[in-house]
Design a protein around this motif. Structure first.
Motif, PDB file in Angstrom:
ATOM      1  N   MET A   1      20.968  -8.955  -1.724  1.00 17.50           N
ATOM      2  CA  MET A   1      21.829  -9.920  -1.033  1.00 17.50           C
ATOM      3  C   MET A   1      21.373 -11.339  -1.325  1.00 17.50           C
ATOM      4  O   MET A   1      22.154 -12.202  -1.709  1.00 17.50           O
TER       5      MET A   1
ATOM      6  N   PHE B   1      31.662 -12.929 -17.427  1.00 14.23           N
ATOM      7  CA  PHE B   1      31.646 -11.630 -16.746  1.00 14.23           C
ATOM      8  C   PHE B   1      32.010 -10.506 -17.712  1.00 14.23           C
ATOM      9  O   PHE B   1      31.450  -9.415 -17.643  1.00 14.23           O
TER      10      PHE B   1
ATOM     11  N   MET C   1      35.891 -11.915  -9.510  1.00 17.97           N
ATOM     12  CA  MET C   1      34.929 -11.319 -10.438  1.00 17.97           C
ATOM     13  C   MET C   1      33.872 -10.531  -9.662  1.00 17.97           C
ATOM     14  O   MET C   1      33.449  -9.460 -10.071  1.00 17.97           O
ATOM     15  N   LEU C   2      33.449 -11.096  -8.502  1.00 11.86           N
ATOM     16  CA  LEU C   2      32.422 -10.423  -7.705  1.00 11.86           C
ATOM     17  C   LEU C   2      32.943  -9.112  -7.146  1.00 11.86           C
ATOM     18  O   LEU C   2      32.223  -8.113  -7.077  1.00 11.86           O
TER      19      LEU C   2
ATOM     20  N   PRO D   1      29.642 -12.815   0.384  1.00 15.70           N
ATOM     21  CA  PRO D   1      29.839 -14.012  -0.444  1.00 15.70           C
ATOM     22  C   PRO D   1      31.242 -14.111  -1.027  1.00 15.70           C
ATOM     23  O   PRO D   1      31.854 -15.180  -0.983  1.00 15.70           O
TER      24      PRO D   1
ATOM     25  N   VAL E   1      26.214 -20.479 -10.028  1.00 16.21           N
ATOM     26  CA  VAL E   1      27.543 -20.606 -10.643  1.00 16.21           C
ATOM     27  C   VAL E   1      28.301 -21.768 -10.015  1.00 16.21           C
ATOM     28  O   VAL E   1      28.932 -22.569 -10.716  1.00 16.21           O
ATOM     29  N   LEU E   2      28.225 -21.877  -8.679  1.00 10.42           N
ATOM     30  CA  LEU E   2      28.970 -22.939  -7.998  1.00 10.42           C
ATOM     31  C   LEU E   2      28.472 -24.317  -8.414  1.00 10.42           C
ATOM     32  O   LEU E   2      29.276 -25.220  -8.658  1.00 10.42           O
TER      33      LEU E   2
ATOM     34  N   GLU F   1      22.052 -12.130  -4.902  1.00  6.54           N
ATOM     35  CA  GLU F   1      23.465 -12.370  -5.167  1.00  6.54           C
ATOM     36  C   GLU F   1      23.858 -13.787  -4.744  1.00  6.54           C
ATOM     37  O   GLU F   1      24.514 -14.518  -5.490  1.00  6.54           O
TER      38      GLU F   1
ATOM     39  N   LEU G   1      35.909 -16.644  -9.079  1.00  9.89           N
ATOM     40  CA  LEU G   1      34.545 -16.127  -8.933  1.00  9.89           C
ATOM     41  C   LEU G   1      34.522 -14.968  -7.942  1.00  9.89           C
ATOM     42  O   LEU G   1      33.898 -13.924  -8.192  1.00  9.89           O
TER      43      LEU G   1
ATOM     44  N   ILE H   1      25.330 -16.828  -7.033  1.00 15.53           N
ATOM     45  CA  ILE H   1      26.602 -17.489  -6.725  1.00 15.53           C
ATOM     46  C   ILE H   1      26.387 -18.983  -6.599  1.00 15.53           C
ATOM     47  O   ILE H   1      27.188 -19.791  -7.085  1.00 15.53           O
TER      48      ILE H   1
ATOM     49  N   LYS I   1      33.654  -6.485 -10.261  1.00 15.09           N
ATOM     50  CA  LYS I   1      32.622  -6.185 -11.258  1.00 15.09           C
ATOM     51  C   LYS I   1      32.173  -4.719 -11.201  1.00 15.09           C
ATOM     52  O   LYS I   1      32.189  -4.100 -10.185  1.00 15.09           O
TER      53      LYS I   1
ATOM     54  N   LEU J   1      26.219  -9.445 -12.213  1.00 17.56           N
ATOM     55  CA  LEU J   1      26.314 -10.816 -11.721  1.00 17.56           C
ATOM     56  C   LEU J   1      25.199 -11.691 -12.286  1.00 17.56           C
ATOM     57  O   LEU J   1      25.443 -12.825 -12.716  1.00 17.56           O
TER      58      LEU J   1
ATOM     59  N   LEU K   1      36.938 -20.972  -7.284  1.00 17.81           N
ATOM     60  CA  LEU K   1      36.261 -20.187  -6.242  1.00 17.81           C
ATOM     61  C   LEU K   1      36.863 -18.796  -6.150  1.00 17.81           C
ATOM     62  O   LEU K   1      36.158 -17.784  -6.077  1.00 17.81           O
TER      63      LEU K   1
END
Lengths: 303, 212
Positions: free
Chosen positions: B1, B106, A299-300, A173, B11-12, B4, A296, B8, A303, B122, A293
């Protein structure tokens, strides 16, 4: 001394003007036209290089130096650009910062040359270009930072080959977010459609085209060739990020990479065929979206 | 997965809300977010709770994915409105603040990391982020309808937070919360209708000029 990176670089120098040809051909096909020949940019370059140049009396050496330094800068960036999964001619720790600044230098001299003409029209284009790239550049650099962190390397030639299928499985991702943001930046920085229209000469909408209006003859040729190379180097980073396979055999990797570049060019053509140019006020929003984007993704990864 | 990817996506969608000015597409995005959120019970609950997860998911999907968009779209039609004009905070600036809120979320999630076993940074961060975005939309937009959307995003964040952190709250509590939200959206929809009928607009910043 290893000859393969040099051969790859020569291939890049030869094939770069083909990308705009493929994009324009795809766009024409969608619109139901035959379109210009694939090699049109080569013809244009050949024609322009044989012409003489006309310089306005208000311009100085800055105006004449612009195209030359711009082309030299993008060649410098090409030296650092990995050819798919095989390394670049020059590679050292931290070369990604130099890469970003070669492109920055190219933009800077183009803007200076545009301002040197003294035309308010070109000044307007320069202002827009600088504004948009001020938003695009952080997103690009943060994307590189994320990849460097993900692969524990700080050279373009080690980061991008290290992005394999395993990396994609582990942090797919985040990599996809970076790739999406880079595609937006690629379109913005190369004056492609959602941000700028390479075909129009309409003063309200132009960004990049307006800055090079006063250049003619060989200078314009250098600028067009430099623009094709810039599309190539930024496309090369995106394609290397997106291809998870690495054979380790030079010609196989090269074929995969060139196939990727072809798909990218067709993809850009499809985007341009399907979308209209955004209103100028929406462009900063698009670039902020790209930045979000990347933030993010970072951050992913961190982390 | 899968978890996650879901977070995401949440968030998007929240980020999209910050940048979109068309009200009906904002409603669609919030509906999508609610629909995505309804898959969360399957991903976080233990398998022994399967029946309850299905029930909760179906209820969330029905309310957030179908009923709320219909109610809101009706208010939108009644108010005869297409886009959020003149927001108090511009769209690009909203996105920039959104990035700052993302980093804050975060950071906060990182600080709270020790509160439970198997809770990922997350999931906490995206729950916080949705709460922040919801509050931000309530503060930064003028139209009453966008504020309802902000409230929904805020509630989505709280729901995600509750499911990931606590895992199994009593189902009566969950039902009660969903009922509260339903009533709130219903009443706000009626209020929007009344405001727009009375004043020909739904700009809430002018409500303080009401005189008795």
């Amino acid at each position: 001394m290893n000859a393969i990176p040099w051969i790859n670089m020569i291939v890049a120098l030869v094939l770069a003007p083909l990308l705009p040809g493929v994009i324009n051909r795809t766009k024409a096909r969608i619109a139901g036209r035959d379109g210009a020949p694939l090699l049109q940019l080569y013809f244009d370059l050949w024609k322009l290089l044989r012409k003489g140049a006309v310089y306005s009396r208000t311009t100085t050496w800055v105006f004449r130096a612009g195209p030359l330094i711009g082309l030299a800068a993008v060649l410098g960036a090409l030296l650092l650009t990995p050819f798919g999964k095989s390394g670049a001619v020059l590679a050292f720790d931290g070369d990604l910062v130099l890469f970003a600044y070669w492109l920055g230098l190219m933009r800077f001299v183009t803007v200076l040359a545009a301002l040197d003409t003294g035309s308010s029209f070109e000044g307007m284009g320069a202002s827009r270009e600088v504004f948009f790239s001020a938003l695009a550049e952080p997103a690009f650099l943060l994307g590189l930072l994320g990849l460097a962190r993900a692969t524990d390397a700080i050279s373009l030639s080690t980061i991008l080959p290290a992005v394999t299928a395993a990396t994609w499985l582990a942090m797919g991702p985040a990599l996809a977010l970076i790739a999406a943001a880079w595609l937006v930046i690629l379109l913005a920085e190369n004056a492609r459609i959602p941000v700028d229209d390479p075909n129009t000469h309409l003063e309200l909408t132009m960004i990049h085209e307006v800055m090079v209006l006063d250049h003619g003859g060989p200078d314009l040729g250098l600028i067009l060739y430099g623009a094709a190379l810039k599309l190539w180097v930024m496309g090369a980073l995106l394609v290397s990020l997106l291809t998870p396979v690495r054979y380790g055999v030079a010609w196989q990797d090269a074929l995969v990479f060139l196939g990727g570049m072809l798909i990218l060019a067709v993809g850009i053509g499809l985007i341009e065929g399907a979308m209209a140019r955004l209103r100028l006020a929406r462009v900063p929003q698009l670039l902020m979206g790209a930045l979000a984007l990347v933030a993010l993704a970072l951050m992913l990864i961190m982390k | 997965m899968g978890l996650e990817t879901l977070f995401i996506f949440l968030v998007l969608t929240s980020l999209v809300l910050l940048g979109s000015s068309l009200l009906h597409s904002s409603i669609r995005v919030v509906a999508l977010q609610g629909a995505a959120l309804s898959f969360l019970p399957f991903l976080v609950m233990e398998s022994s709770w399967a029946g309850r997860a299905v029930f909760l998911a179906a209820l969330t999907m029905g309310l957030k994915g179908i009923v709320f968009p219909i109610l809101l779209n009706r208010s939108l039609r009644e108010a005869n409105l297409r886009r959020e004009m003149e927001p108090l905070v511009g769209y690009s600036l909203s996105l920039a603040l959104g990035i700052a809120l993302l980093i804050l979320a975060f950071w906060l999630a990182g600080r709270l990391h020790g509160i439970g076993v198997g809770i990922s940074t997350l999931s906490l961060a995206s729950a916080f982020f949705m709460m922040f975005i919801g509050l931000f939309l309530i503060i930064a937009r003028r139209k009453a309808l966008t504020q309802v959307l902000g409230f929904l995003v805020l509630e989505n964040g709280i729901y995600a937070f509750g499911l990931t952190v606590v895992g199994h709250i009593h189902w009566l509590v969950e039902l009660g919360v969903l009922l509260d939200v339903f009533v709130a959206v219903f009443i706000m929809g009626i209020a929007i209708d009344h405001i727009s009928r009375e004043f020909d607009h739904i700009n809430v910043d002018q409500l303080d000029q009401l005189k008795g």
